[in-house]
Design a protein around this motif. Structure first.
Motif, PDB file in Angstrom:
ATOM      1  N   TRP A  70      -1.132   7.670  -1.082  1.00  0.00           N
ATOM      2  CA  TRP A  70      -0.799   8.518   0.062  1.00  0.00           C
ATOM      3  C   TRP A  70      -1.244   7.849   1.360  1.00  0.00           C
ATOM      4  CZ3 TRP A  70       2.402  11.801   1.698  1.00  0.00           C
ATOM      5  CH2 TRP A  70       2.141  12.615   2.799  1.00  0.00           C
ATOM      6  N   TRP A  71      -2.422   7.259   1.365  1.00  0.00           N
ATOM      7  CA  TRP A  71      -2.940   6.521   2.532  1.00  0.00           C
ATOM      8  C   TRP A  71      -1.951   5.421   2.927  1.00  0.00           C
ATOM      9  CZ3 TRP A  71      -6.761   2.014   2.236  1.00  0.00           C
ATOM     10  CH2 TRP A  71      -7.346   1.762   3.482  1.00  0.00           C
ATOM     11  N   ALA A  72      -1.431   4.717   1.938  1.00  0.00           N
ATOM     12  CA  ALA A  72      -0.454   3.661   2.203  1.00  0.00           C
ATOM     13  C   ALA A  72       0.870   4.228   2.694  1.00  0.00           C
ATOM     14  CB  ALA A  72      -0.240   2.824   0.945  1.00  0.00           C
ATOM     15  N   CYS A  73       1.262   5.393   2.186  1.00  0.00           N
ATOM     16  CA  CYS A  73       2.503   6.028   2.635  1.00  0.00           C
ATOM     17  C   CYS A  73       2.456   6.339   4.123  1.00  0.00           C
ATOM     18  CB  CYS A  73       2.756   7.323   1.857  1.00  0.00           C
ATOM     19  SG  CYS A  73       3.323   7.099   0.160  1.00  0.00           S
ATOM     20  N   ILE A  74       1.320   6.823   4.596  1.00  0.00           N
ATOM     21  CA  ILE A  74       1.184   7.134   6.023  1.00  0.00           C
ATOM     22  C   ILE A  74       1.320   5.857   6.848  1.00  0.00           C
ATOM     23  CG2 ILE A  74      -0.310   8.122   7.792  1.00  0.00           C
ATOM     24  CD1 ILE A  74      -1.649   9.779   5.596  1.00  0.00           C
ATOM     25  N   ALA A  75       0.697   4.780   6.373  1.00  0.00           N
ATOM     26  CA  ALA A  75       0.801   3.502   7.073  1.00  0.00           C
ATOM     27  C   ALA A  75       2.236   2.990   7.080  1.00  0.00           C
ATOM     28  CB  ALA A  75      -0.121   2.474   6.415  1.00  0.00           C
ATOM     29  N   ALA A  76       2.947   3.191   5.974  1.00  0.00           N
ATOM     30  CA  ALA A  76       4.338   2.750   5.895  1.00  0.00           C
ATOM     31  C   ALA A  76       5.196   3.464   6.922  1.00  0.00           C
ATOM     32  CB  ALA A  76       4.878   2.981   4.489  1.00  0.00           C
ATOM     33  N   ASP A 116      12.853  -8.187   2.294  1.00  0.00           N
ATOM     34  CA  ASP A 116      11.980  -8.106   3.471  1.00  0.00           C
ATOM     35  C   ASP A 116      11.503  -6.681   3.755  1.00  0.00           C
ATOM     36  OD1 ASP A 116      14.409  -7.089   4.194  1.00  0.00           O
ATOM     37  OD2 ASP A 116      14.567  -8.196   6.079  1.00  0.00           O
ATOM     38  N   ASP A 117      11.643  -5.800   2.784  1.00  0.00           N
ATOM     39  CA  ASP A 117      11.205  -4.415   2.943  1.00  0.00           C
ATOM     40  C   ASP A 117       9.722  -4.300   2.608  1.00  0.00           C
ATOM     41  OD1 ASP A 117      10.767  -1.717   3.011  1.00  0.00           O
ATOM     42  OD2 ASP A 117      12.168  -1.206   1.410  1.00  0.00           O
ATOM     43  N   ASP A 118       8.885  -4.261   3.644  1.00  0.00           N
ATOM     44  CA  ASP A 118       7.440  -4.189   3.425  1.00  0.00           C
ATOM     45  C   ASP A 118       7.011  -2.911   2.721  1.00  0.00           C
ATOM     46  OD1 ASP A 118       6.921  -6.658   4.638  1.00  0.00           O
ATOM     47  OD2 ASP A 118       6.824  -5.758   6.640  1.00  0.00           O
ATOM     48  N   THR A 119       7.808  -1.845   2.848  1.00  0.00           N
ATOM     49  CA  THR A 119       7.412  -0.580   2.231  1.00  0.00           C
ATOM     50  C   THR A 119       7.516  -0.614   0.709  1.00  0.00           C
ATOM     51  OG1 THR A 119       9.608   0.464   2.352  1.00  0.00           O
ATOM     52  CG2 THR A 119       8.189   0.646   4.291  1.00  0.00           C
ATOM     53  N   ALA A 120       8.068  -1.687   0.179  1.00  0.00           N
ATOM     54  CA  ALA A 120       8.048  -1.855  -1.276  1.00  0.00           C
ATOM     55  C   ALA A 120       6.612  -1.950  -1.791  1.00  0.00           C
ATOM     56  CB  ALA A 120       8.837  -3.095  -1.682  1.00  0.00           C
ATOM     57  N   LEU A 121       5.694  -2.338  -0.924  1.00  0.00           N
ATOM     58  CA  LEU A 121       4.278  -2.362  -1.313  1.00  0.00           C
ATOM     59  C   LEU A 121       3.801  -0.974  -1.721  1.00  0.00           C
ATOM     60  CD1 LEU A 121       2.795  -4.668   1.484  1.00  0.00           C
ATOM     61  CD2 LEU A 121       2.850  -5.175  -0.969  1.00  0.00           C
ATOM     62  N   ALA A 152      -1.966  -1.251  -1.271  1.00  0.00           N
ATOM     63  CA  ALA A 152      -2.353  -0.283  -0.240  1.00  0.00           C
ATOM     64  C   ALA A 152      -3.013  -0.989   0.937  1.00  0.00           C
ATOM     65  CB  ALA A 152      -3.299   0.751  -0.837  1.00  0.00           C
ATOM     66  N   PHE A 153      -3.874  -1.929   0.641  1.00  0.00           N
ATOM     67  CA  PHE A 153      -4.519  -2.716   1.699  1.00  0.00           C
ATOM     68  C   PHE A 153      -3.468  -3.474   2.512  1.00  0.00           C
ATOM     69  CE2 PHE A 153      -6.245  -6.916   2.931  1.00  0.00           C
ATOM     70  CZ  PHE A 153      -7.209  -6.511   3.845  1.00  0.00           C
ATOM     71  N   GLY A 154      -2.539  -4.113   1.819  1.00  0.00           N
ATOM     72  CA  GLY A 154      -1.501  -4.870   2.491  1.00  0.00           C
ATOM     73  C   GLY A 154      -0.643  -4.014   3.398  1.00  0.00           C
ATOM     74  N   MET A 155      -0.271  -2.815   2.947  1.00  0.00           N
ATOM     75  CA  MET A 155       0.562  -1.937   3.753  1.00  0.00           C
ATOM     76  C   MET A 155      -0.172  -1.494   5.006  1.00  0.00           C
ATOM     77  SD  MET A 155       3.683  -0.648   3.632  1.00  0.00           S
ATOM     78  CE  MET A 155       3.831  -1.074   5.358  1.00  0.00           C
ATOM     79  N   ASN A 156      -1.434  -1.178   4.874  1.00  0.00           N
ATOM     80  CA  ASN A 156      -2.217  -0.773   6.038  1.00  0.00           C
ATOM     81  C   ASN A 156      -2.406  -1.918   7.021  1.00  0.00           C
ATOM     82  OD1 ASN A 156      -3.424   2.127   6.069  1.00  0.00           O
ATOM     83  ND2 ASN A 156      -3.498   1.528   3.919  1.00  0.00           N
ATOM     84  N   MET A 157      -2.599  -3.125   6.513  1.00  0.00           N
ATOM     85  CA  MET A 157      -2.760  -4.279   7.393  1.00  0.00           C
ATOM     86  C   MET A 157      -1.469  -4.594   8.135  1.00  0.00           C
ATOM     87  SD  MET A 157      -5.833  -5.298   7.554  1.00  0.00           S
ATOM     88  CE  MET A 157      -5.550  -6.864   8.392  1.00  0.00           C
ATOM     89  N   ILE A 158      -0.333  -4.387   7.493  1.00  0.00           N
ATOM     90  CA  ILE A 158       0.947  -4.585   8.177  1.00  0.00           C
ATOM     91  C   ILE A 158       1.085  -3.579   9.321  1.00  0.00           C
ATOM     92  CG2 ILE A 158       3.449  -4.352   7.926  1.00  0.00           C
ATOM     93  CD1 ILE A 158       3.110  -5.536   5.086  1.00  0.00           C
ATOM     94  N   ALA A 159       0.726  -2.330   9.049  1.00  0.00           N
ATOM     95  CA  ALA A 159       0.787  -1.306  10.091  1.00  0.00           C
ATOM     96  C   ALA A 159      -0.119  -1.662  11.266  1.00  0.00           C
ATOM     97  CB  ALA A 159       0.399   0.053   9.512  1.00  0.00           C
ATOM     98  N   VAL A 160      -1.293  -2.175  10.957  1.00  0.00           N
ATOM     99  CA  VAL A 160      -2.229  -2.584  12.015  1.00  0.00           C
ATOM    100  C   VAL A 160      -1.663  -3.747  12.820  1.00  0.00           C
ATOM    101  CG1 VAL A 160      -4.470  -3.681  12.424  1.00  0.00           C
ATOM    102  CG2 VAL A 160      -4.312  -1.734  10.863  1.00  0.00           C
TER     103      VAL A 160
END
Length: 212
Positions: A70-76, A116-121, A152-160
């Motif tokens: 869920w944390w990663a979903c918000i970042a996505a 190239d879809d980062d949300t696949a993470l 999850a870490f990767g998705m959040n780092m992309i958002a950052v």
């Protein structure tokens, strides 16, 4: 200890060092706390040392599977906005209904995801969250121990990295994870965190200080 990391009832009682070792995750920051220190203590130390990336790493391995997805979903959604991808939609559906039917939908979303879809993470994290590689025959194969946390870490780092103010967004991402760890939904306000650079003395000031 910082009040920022108190009452994290969703986190396991295991020491932070054990959770990190279980996923072969290493912090870049040297930790002074003993190996038996709980997650909250290590997180507070990382905050004191401004080791923000390591704080995200620790959150990614400490949050339970559904919560970290869920944390990663918000970042996505930070990355794509309101136009959610199939990976995000399927992952969010699994969070609220963690059943095999929704896992099958995640697999289908991954099958059609662009390279190239980062949300696949997010979808990968959701698919592996139950501990195996998927439904049906794939359920007999164990998922890599670090897969969910890494995604999850990767998705959040992309958002950052894509935020207008990365440091401020980092604090927001951390506060979301902390809220989820307390049993909240992660939908928190942008924190009041000063990210303005510390002013440096100009050459004239430096000369005056040297003369004194």
């Amino acid at each position: 200890m910082s009040d920022r990391f108190k009452d994290l009832k969703k986190l396991p009682a295991e020491p932070a060092a054990r959770l990190l070792a279980a996923t072969s995750t290493k912090l870049e920051t040297e930790i002074d706390a003993p190996a038996s220190a709980p997650v909250e203590v290590v997180m507070a130390e990382l905050e004191e040392k401004a080791a923000w990336v390591d704080l995200l790493r620790l959150l990614s391995v400490a949050l339970p599977p559904r919560e970290v997805v869920w944390w990663a979903c918000i970042a996505a959604r930070d990355v794509v906005g309101e136009d959610a991808t199939p990976s995000i939609k399927a992952s969010e559906a699994w969070v609220f209904g963690p059943n095999e039917k929704n896992r099958e939908a995640i697999q289908m979303a991954l099958d059609v995801a662009d390279m190239d879809d980062d949300t696949a993470l997010v979808a990968t994290a959701a698919l592996y969250a139950p501990g195996n590689l998927g439904t049906g025959d794939m359920a007999q194969y164990q998922a890599p121990p670090a897969a969910v946390a890494s995604c999850a870490f990767g998705m959040n780092m992309i958002a950052v990295s894509e935020a207008e103010d990365p440091l401020l967004h980092m604090q927001w991402v951390i506060d979301r994870g902390v809220d989820i760890a307390r049993g909240g939904n992660g939908k928190v306000e942008v924190p009041d965190f000063d990210t303005s650079p510390v002013p440096e003395p100009d050459d004239e000031d430096e000369i005056e200080e040297e003369d004194v």
